[in-house]
Design a protein around this motif. Sequence first.
Motif, PDB file in Angstrom:
ATOM      1  N   ASN A 100       4.761  -1.376   4.205  1.00 14.83           N
ATOM      2  CA  ASN A 100       4.992  -1.446   5.641  1.00 14.83           C
ATOM      3  C   ASN A 100       4.974  -2.867   6.172  1.00 14.83           C
ATOM      4  OD1 ASN A 100       5.110   1.324   5.663  1.00 14.83           O
ATOM      5  ND2 ASN A 100       3.794   1.544   7.450  1.00 14.83           N
ATOM      6  N   GLN A 101       4.270  -3.753   5.497  1.00 14.16           N
ATOM      7  CA  GLN A 101       4.108  -5.122   5.977  1.00 14.16           C
ATOM      8  C   GLN A 101       4.655  -6.119   4.960  1.00 14.16           C
ATOM      9  OE1 GLN A 101       2.905  -5.694   9.017  1.00 14.16           O
ATOM     10  NE2 GLN A 101       2.575  -3.520   9.351  1.00 14.16           N
ATOM     11  N   SER A 102       5.095  -7.265   5.463  1.00 11.81           N
ATOM     12  CA  SER A 102       5.609  -8.326   4.597  1.00 11.81           C
ATOM     13  C   SER A 102       4.486  -9.262   4.183  1.00 11.81           C
ATOM     14  CB  SER A 102       6.712  -9.101   5.318  1.00 11.81           C
ATOM     15  OG  SER A 102       7.803  -8.249   5.611  1.00 11.81           O
ATOM     16  N   VAL A 123       6.511 -13.269  13.041  1.00 15.74           N
ATOM     17  CA  VAL A 123       5.913 -12.279  12.147  1.00 15.74           C
ATOM     18  C   VAL A 123       4.479 -12.672  11.810  1.00 15.74           C
ATOM     19  CG1 VAL A 123       8.114 -11.625  11.086  1.00 15.74           C
ATOM     20  CG2 VAL A 123       6.755 -13.467  10.076  1.00 15.74           C
ATOM     21  N   ASP A 176       8.543  -3.696   7.967  1.00 15.32           N
ATOM     22  CA  ASP A 176       8.499  -4.344   9.275  1.00 15.32           C
ATOM     23  C   ASP A 176       9.713  -5.238   9.497  1.00 15.32           C
ATOM     24  OD1 ASP A 176       7.490  -5.983   7.226  1.00 15.32           O
ATOM     25  OD2 ASP A 176       6.446  -7.265   8.664  1.00 15.32           O
ATOM     26  N   GLN A 177      10.372  -5.673   8.402  1.00  9.35           N
ATOM     27  CA  GLN A 177      11.566  -6.493   8.507  1.00  9.35           C
ATOM     28  C   GLN A 177      12.850  -5.734   8.165  1.00  9.35           C
ATOM     29  OE1 GLN A 177      11.428  -9.667   9.717  1.00  9.35           O
ATOM     30  NE2 GLN A 177       9.290  -9.095  10.051  1.00  9.35           N
ATOM     31  N   ASP A 187      13.546  -2.360   9.188  1.00 11.54           N
ATOM     32  CA  ASP A 187      13.888  -1.281  10.107  1.00 11.54           C
ATOM     33  C   ASP A 187      15.239  -1.557  10.767  1.00 11.54           C
ATOM     34  OD1 ASP A 187      13.357   1.184  11.378  1.00 11.54           O
ATOM     35  OD2 ASP A 187      12.796   0.114  13.208  1.00 11.54           O
ATOM     36  N   GLY A 223       7.630   4.891   8.888  1.00 12.43           N
ATOM     37  CA  GLY A 223       8.698   3.922   8.707  1.00 12.43           C
ATOM     38  C   GLY A 223       9.489   4.098   7.431  1.00 12.43           C
TER      39      GLY A 223
END
Length: 316
Positions: free
Chosen positions: A81-83, A129, A148-149, A151, A188
Amino acid sequence: MAAREFDRRRFGAALTAGWLAAAGTARAQVELGTDASRLAPEIYEPPTSLVAVRDIYKRMTGSVRVGGQGPFAFVIDTGANQSVISAELAATLGLQPGQAQPLNGVAGVLSTPTVSTQLQLGPRAARDVTLYVLPGEAIGGPGMLGLDQLDGVRLTLDFQHETLTIDSGPELPGEGAAYRMKAHRRDGQLTLVDADLAGIRVTAFLDSGAQDTIGNMALRDLALTRYPTTPLRRIPIVSVTGQTIDAEFADLPTFRIGGAHVDSWPIAFADLHIFRLWNLVDRPAILIGVDVLSRFETVCLDFRRNEVQFRLPARA
């Protein structure tokens, strides 16, 4: 196949509701904002070993700019979900660690430093970010791009040419039979509901950031009930946090995704922390890595229309 030790560079840590996997250090082969239709007509032959899978996996990266510098080859990880950025790259760019936040790994939770910067993916405008910071040795590269990047993008993995395209070119290059499936969004991620392993219906997630495919213990128990003579090989999974969790490896019959079938292929089973976060302990669930995805010539994950497309090799 001989038993293998699984480390963080093959599986990875999960972020929030995602699952992080690391890249190799090979040079990226990526197409962003280009015409991907100029493809050679060769017939794609899926890799026949996990060594060959890892070689393909190391090339499925995207070019990103961080704080206006780069580009850097980040893994495109549809399971996170996160970078994430490596500690080494963050230091090189002069990014100061900020507030630590919880990082959900395969075996538990760890408080992890974060940095704030701007990140630009291909021709898209840069955006502010917050990136988790992990050691470069643990993740095997400069960073990873999570959901997160991603979508709202269309992501196409062309395994024949070992390229990854974002929002460009034909949706599904190749000549083999094509399959289109609607998908649900879960935290997501694109979740497939029309899939089964060894005849067992499963909740399936497509994870372009993982080399290998892993199922939960509910799936393991049902699979072994149907195929009690299946041999199991015990292996450890080592998280980036240094925590380990036991897993079992088995060869099981056909894996089905929609109307497409993948022949017998090794699957790992483990009681991962990530399955608990998703409340998928009692229901069969599986994370589909590049080892299974590369059975297809092309895979397209369309986060705009919430659907997934697969194309088999022309010879299949």
